[in-house]
Design a protein around this motif. Sequence first.
Motif, PDB file in Angstrom:
ATOM      1  N   GLY A 281       0.813  -1.107  -0.153  1.00  0.00           N
ATOM      2  CA  GLY A 281       0.186  -0.027  -0.074  1.00  0.00           C
ATOM      3  C   GLY A 281       0.662   1.407  -0.190  1.00  0.00           C
ATOM      4  N   LYS A 282       2.102   1.142  -0.323  1.00  0.00           N
ATOM      5  CA  LYS A 282       2.846   2.469  -0.569  1.00  0.00           C
ATOM      6  C   LYS A 282       2.668   3.342  -1.440  1.00  0.00           C
ATOM      7  CE  LYS A 282       6.448   0.422   2.315  1.00  0.00           C
ATOM      8  NZ  LYS A 282       8.166   0.012   2.642  1.00  0.00           N
ATOM      9  N   PRO A 283       2.951   4.429  -1.563  1.00  0.00           N
ATOM     10  CA  PRO A 283       2.693   5.371  -2.814  1.00  0.00           C
ATOM     11  C   PRO A 283       3.721   4.820  -3.814  1.00  0.00           C
ATOM     12  CG  PRO A 283       3.376   6.719  -0.977  1.00  0.00           C
ATOM     13  CD  PRO A 283       3.667   5.139  -0.421  1.00  0.00           C
ATOM     14  N   VAL A 284       2.917   4.608  -5.199  1.00  0.00           N
ATOM     15  CA  VAL A 284       3.562   4.282  -6.309  1.00  0.00           C
ATOM     16  C   VAL A 284       3.308   5.303  -7.483  1.00  0.00           C
ATOM     17  CG1 VAL A 284       4.073   2.475  -7.915  1.00  0.00           C
ATOM     18  CG2 VAL A 284       3.743   1.782  -5.547  1.00  0.00           C
ATOM     19  N   GLY A 285       4.375   5.772  -7.943  1.00  0.00           N
ATOM     20  CA  GLY A 285       4.322   6.645  -9.190  1.00  0.00           C
ATOM     21  C   GLY A 285       5.089   6.467 -10.308  1.00  0.00           C
ATOM     22  N   ILE A 286       4.994   6.992 -11.249  1.00  0.00           N
ATOM     23  CA  ILE A 286       5.599   7.078 -12.469  1.00  0.00           C
ATOM     24  C   ILE A 286       6.791   8.368 -12.930  1.00  0.00           C
ATOM     25  CG2 ILE A 286       4.166   5.418 -13.590  1.00  0.00           C
ATOM     26  CD1 ILE A 286       3.076   7.921 -15.317  1.00  0.00           C
ATOM     27  N   LYS A 287       7.824   7.994 -13.578  1.00  0.00           N
ATOM     28  CA  LYS A 287       8.535   9.126 -13.784  1.00  0.00           C
ATOM     29  C   LYS A 287       8.721   9.118 -15.454  1.00  0.00           C
ATOM     30  CE  LYS A 287      13.177  10.953 -13.671  1.00  0.00           C
ATOM     31  NZ  LYS A 287      14.493  11.153 -13.069  1.00  0.00           N
ATOM     32  N   LEU A 288       8.541  10.281 -15.959  1.00  0.00           N
ATOM     33  CA  LEU A 288       8.771  10.398 -17.340  1.00  0.00           C
ATOM     34  C   LEU A 288       9.294  11.787 -17.861  1.00  0.00           C
ATOM     35  CD1 LEU A 288       5.464  10.614 -19.332  1.00  0.00           C
ATOM     36  CD2 LEU A 288       5.654  11.418 -17.019  1.00  0.00           C
ATOM     37  N   CYS A 289       9.929  11.644 -19.004  1.00  0.00           N
ATOM     38  CA  CYS A 289       9.801  13.269 -19.678  1.00  0.00           C
ATOM     39  C   CYS A 289       9.006  12.982 -20.880  1.00  0.00           C
ATOM     40  CB  CYS A 289      11.405  12.963 -20.371  1.00  0.00           C
ATOM     41  SG  CYS A 289      11.625  14.372 -21.531  1.00  0.00           S
ATOM     42  N   VAL A 290       8.160  13.930 -20.800  1.00  0.00           N
ATOM     43  CA  VAL A 290       6.851  13.934 -21.880  1.00  0.00           C
ATOM     44  C   VAL A 290       7.330  13.992 -23.042  1.00  0.00           C
ATOM     45  CG1 VAL A 290       4.774  15.087 -22.368  1.00  0.00           C
ATOM     46  CG2 VAL A 290       5.312  15.018 -20.010  1.00  0.00           C
ATOM     47  N   GLY A 291       6.577  13.194 -24.132  1.00  0.00           N
ATOM     48  CA  GLY A 291       6.825  13.202 -25.513  1.00  0.00           C
ATOM     49  C   GLY A 291       5.932  13.980 -26.147  1.00  0.00           C
ATOM     50  N   SER A 292       4.656  13.392 -26.215  1.00  0.00           N
ATOM     51  CA  SER A 292       3.687  14.251 -26.592  1.00  0.00           C
ATOM     52  C   SER A 292       2.378  14.472 -25.724  1.00  0.00           C
ATOM     53  CB  SER A 292       3.102  13.315 -28.079  1.00  0.00           C
ATOM     54  OG  SER A 292       2.418  12.239 -27.704  1.00  0.00           O
ATOM     55  N   ARG A 293       1.524  15.314 -25.950  1.00  0.00           N
ATOM     56  CA  ARG A 293       0.331  15.546 -25.283  1.00  0.00           C
ATOM     57  C   ARG A 293      -0.708  14.429 -25.056  1.00  0.00           C
ATOM     58  NH1 ARG A 293      -3.316  20.741 -25.981  1.00  0.00           N
ATOM     59  NH2 ARG A 293      -4.046  19.977 -27.976  1.00  0.00           N
ATOM     60  N   VAL A 294      -0.924  13.804 -26.630  1.00  0.00           N
ATOM     61  CA  VAL A 294      -1.870  12.558 -26.642  1.00  0.00           C
ATOM     62  C   VAL A 294      -1.290  11.369 -26.093  1.00  0.00           C
ATOM     63  CG1 VAL A 294      -0.788  11.627 -28.785  1.00  0.00           C
ATOM     64  CG2 VAL A 294      -3.402  11.496 -28.518  1.00  0.00           C
ATOM     65  N   GLU A 295      -0.167  11.239 -25.522  1.00  0.00           N
ATOM     66  CA  GLU A 295       0.475  10.341 -24.812  1.00  0.00           C
ATOM     67  C   GLU A 295      -0.198  10.491 -23.539  1.00  0.00           C
ATOM     68  OE1 GLU A 295       4.038   7.733 -26.886  1.00  0.00           O
ATOM     69  OE2 GLU A 295       4.403   9.065 -25.047  1.00  0.00           O
ATOM     70  N   VAL A 306      -9.269   2.565 -15.696  1.00  0.00           N
ATOM     71  CA  VAL A 306      -8.971   1.361 -14.781  1.00  0.00           C
ATOM     72  C   VAL A 306      -9.201   1.492 -13.440  1.00  0.00           C
ATOM     73  CG1 VAL A 306      -6.970   0.179 -13.796  1.00  0.00           C
ATOM     74  CG2 VAL A 306      -6.859   0.630 -16.016  1.00  0.00           C
ATOM     75  N   GLY A 307      -9.601   2.869 -13.118  1.00  0.00           N
ATOM     76  CA  GLY A 307     -10.133   3.225 -11.987  1.00  0.00           C
ATOM     77  C   GLY A 307      -9.179   3.271 -10.627  1.00  0.00           C
ATOM     78  N   THR A 308      -8.301   3.484 -10.955  1.00  0.00           N
ATOM     79  CA  THR A 308      -6.791   3.886  -9.976  1.00  0.00           C
ATOM     80  C   THR A 308      -6.000   4.986 -10.871  1.00  0.00           C
ATOM     81  OG1 THR A 308      -5.509   3.250  -8.483  1.00  0.00           O
ATOM     82  CG2 THR A 308      -5.587   1.992 -10.495  1.00  0.00           C
ATOM     83  N   ALA A 309      -4.856   5.487 -10.039  1.00  0.00           N
ATOM     84  CA  ALA A 309      -4.181   6.370 -10.663  1.00  0.00           C
ATOM     85  C   ALA A 309      -2.908   6.214 -10.147  1.00  0.00           C
ATOM     86  CB  ALA A 309      -4.565   7.745 -10.471  1.00  0.00           C
ATOM     87  N   PRO A 310      -1.780   6.569 -10.660  1.00  0.00           N
ATOM     88  CA  PRO A 310      -0.449   6.686  -9.778  1.00  0.00           C
ATOM     89  C   PRO A 310      -0.519   7.838  -8.705  1.00  0.00           C
ATOM     90  CG  PRO A 310      -0.085   7.220 -12.171  1.00  0.00           C
ATOM     91  CD  PRO A 310      -1.637   6.963 -11.862  1.00  0.00           C
ATOM     92  N   ASP A 311       0.104   7.366  -7.504  1.00  0.00           N
ATOM     93  CA  ASP A 311       0.179   8.331  -6.767  1.00  0.00           C
ATOM     94  C   ASP A 311       0.893   9.722  -6.768  1.00  0.00           C
ATOM     95  OD1 ASP A 311      -1.714   6.860  -4.537  1.00  0.00           O
ATOM     96  OD2 ASP A 311       0.530   5.429  -4.821  1.00  0.00           O
ATOM     97  N   PHE A 312       1.703   9.419  -7.848  1.00  0.00           N
ATOM     98  CA  PHE A 312       2.513  10.794  -8.067  1.00  0.00           C
ATOM     99  C   PHE A 312       3.021  10.508  -9.416  1.00  0.00           C
ATOM    100  CE2 PHE A 312       5.494   7.743  -5.914  1.00  0.00           C
ATOM    101  CZ  PHE A 312       6.768   7.881  -6.596  1.00  0.00           C
ATOM    102  N   ILE A 313       3.412  11.611 -10.343  1.00  0.00           N
ATOM    103  CA  ILE A 313       4.108  11.687 -11.720  1.00  0.00           C
ATOM    104  C   ILE A 313       5.136  12.633 -11.304  1.00  0.00           C
ATOM    105  CG2 ILE A 313       3.688  12.228 -14.038  1.00  0.00           C
ATOM    106  CD1 ILE A 313       1.015  11.518 -13.988  1.00  0.00           C
ATOM    107  N   ILE A 314       6.321  12.081 -11.676  1.00  0.00           N
ATOM    108  CA  ILE A 314       7.407  12.944 -11.696  1.00  0.00           C
ATOM    109  C   ILE A 314       7.626  13.225 -13.348  1.00  0.00           C
ATOM    110  CG2 ILE A 314      10.015  13.278 -11.132  1.00  0.00           C
ATOM    111  CD1 ILE A 314       9.669  11.194  -8.935  1.00  0.00           C
TER     112      ILE A 314
END
Length: 507
Positions: A281-295, A306-314
């Motif tokens: 149950g720890k916070p899980v996030g994703i890290k990315l350098c953005v490519g395009s807006r549609v992604e 899916v009905g859930t989200a990453p806890d953070f986006i770096i």
Amino acid sequence: MPAHLWKIATGAGAAALAAVTAYDLTQRRHSILRSYPVLGHMRYLLEEVRPELQQYFIERNWDGRPFDRDTRTVIYERTKGIHGEQAFGTERDVEEPGYEWLVQTIAPVPAPAAPPRVVVGGPDCRRPYSMSLLNVSAMSFGALSANAIRALNRGAAAGGFAHDTGEGGLSEHHRENGGDLIWELGTGYFGARTETGEFDPERFARRAADPQVKCVSLKLSQGAKPGIGGVLPAPKVTAEIARVRGVPVGEKCVSPPAHSAFSTPAGLIRFVARLRELSGGKPVGIKLCVGSRVEVLSLCKAMRAVGTAPDFIIVDGSEGGTGAAPLEFEDTVGMPLTEGLMLVDSALRGAGLREAVKVGAAGKVAVGSDIVKRLIQGADFTLSARAMMMAVGCIQAQKCHTDRCPAGVATQDPRRARSLDVADKSERVQRYQRSTVAEAVRLMASMGVSDPARLTPEMLRRNTGPHRSSSYGELYGRLAPGQLLTDPPADWAHDWARASAEGFPQP
Ligand SMILES: Cc1cc2nc3c(=O)[nH]c(=O)nc-3n(C[C@H](O)[C@H](O)[C@H](O)COP(=O)(O)O)c2cc1C
């Protein structure tokens, strides 16, 4: 001079040299002197008579380096606990296009006694984490020496901020001093992989259970080299690094460009949910350098589907650093941080997801005003890699990829790495982080804000031409909560319609 006097003079000279050498090798404040006894004094001598000589001999190409002289000076002074004031006013051309400034108020507020923090953890997270405004960005053991990792983590423990492990796995050097960790998993799943390089849920769960691991970050891409994975050359894959990463000793260690655990936006979100469950149950996030807006919009649609989200986006900017990357990737691929950050923030708002997902920003965050600007542009917290490297002694020699770092920071060469004194440098890391955050808090107070959530894009302005300026609100706009769901604005509608939870459409 008579021969016996020569002998005495030579002997005295040799003894003095030996004494200086012994002192340099055993003192703990200056990594350069520990690596280059006697000769290293030249650098400090030039520093004394700077700017002219130092600039000429050491910093001839300074303009091309990631941090300019002023920023570097601020970082170094803060690591040493010096709070420099500057006489005579700015030397910047405040009329120049691109110049940015923060909007202060006639009614400043008192700075809060303790710096604000942000709680990371959405509705499906059972162990939210209270994150500092400035943290250590991802840098692996492998890219950095064991002593650099120890110093960063000890600084993080003393200062109450988080230290991202980087994709190279969780080593004992990360754990020795007990600082809060963000464990990063890249496409190589180092530390949580099967023999053949796939994700191994049991190994992951075992390591994620470590109480020092406060968050898990799934790395999709990095600003300096989006779209390609890291490579650690065979000679650097020592027995220790092989053990930490779970790979064979002495063989080139490659992170593939893409993840094998998922291939669609919905698959990615389901994987994030699985990691959260496996970690208790720890916070899980994703890290990315953005490519395009549609992604980005496809990710938002997947979160809703899916009905859930990453806890953070770096969000990492294309201006971000690396231990090693092909020059053309560093220079020509990926979205700059300002654009990427404002896009992710707005997309999450428009998709009605912003409350659940905290946003982090990395990319040349070095001083307090960098933190405030990024918070204004949509971040909840920031991370710094290269300024933190400088806090542990990096002099921007830019030799990380050669294993010949003169400061013992970005090397696996034990002789060079020993020059970095962990106790001294960890104090510098702590001082640097504390005073940089304090400066950010002071700046916000001058803008009438004690809670960063009250910062708005109208509080940062940019010269857009001669005698013209615009606020970031005017330049980029910001979607209202849920706007994409009900009434997407014309300039977003096309991408929103094309975005899909089941694939990454072309831009
Ligand atoms: C030496 C070095 C190693 C890095 N290793 C990683 C890594 O393992 N994983 C990652 O996501 N980013 C890595 N990065 C990128 C940073 O975490 C950060 O996102 C980027 O450098 C922007 O921050 P900066 O401008 O403060 O350096 C690395 C950066 C540097 C300088």
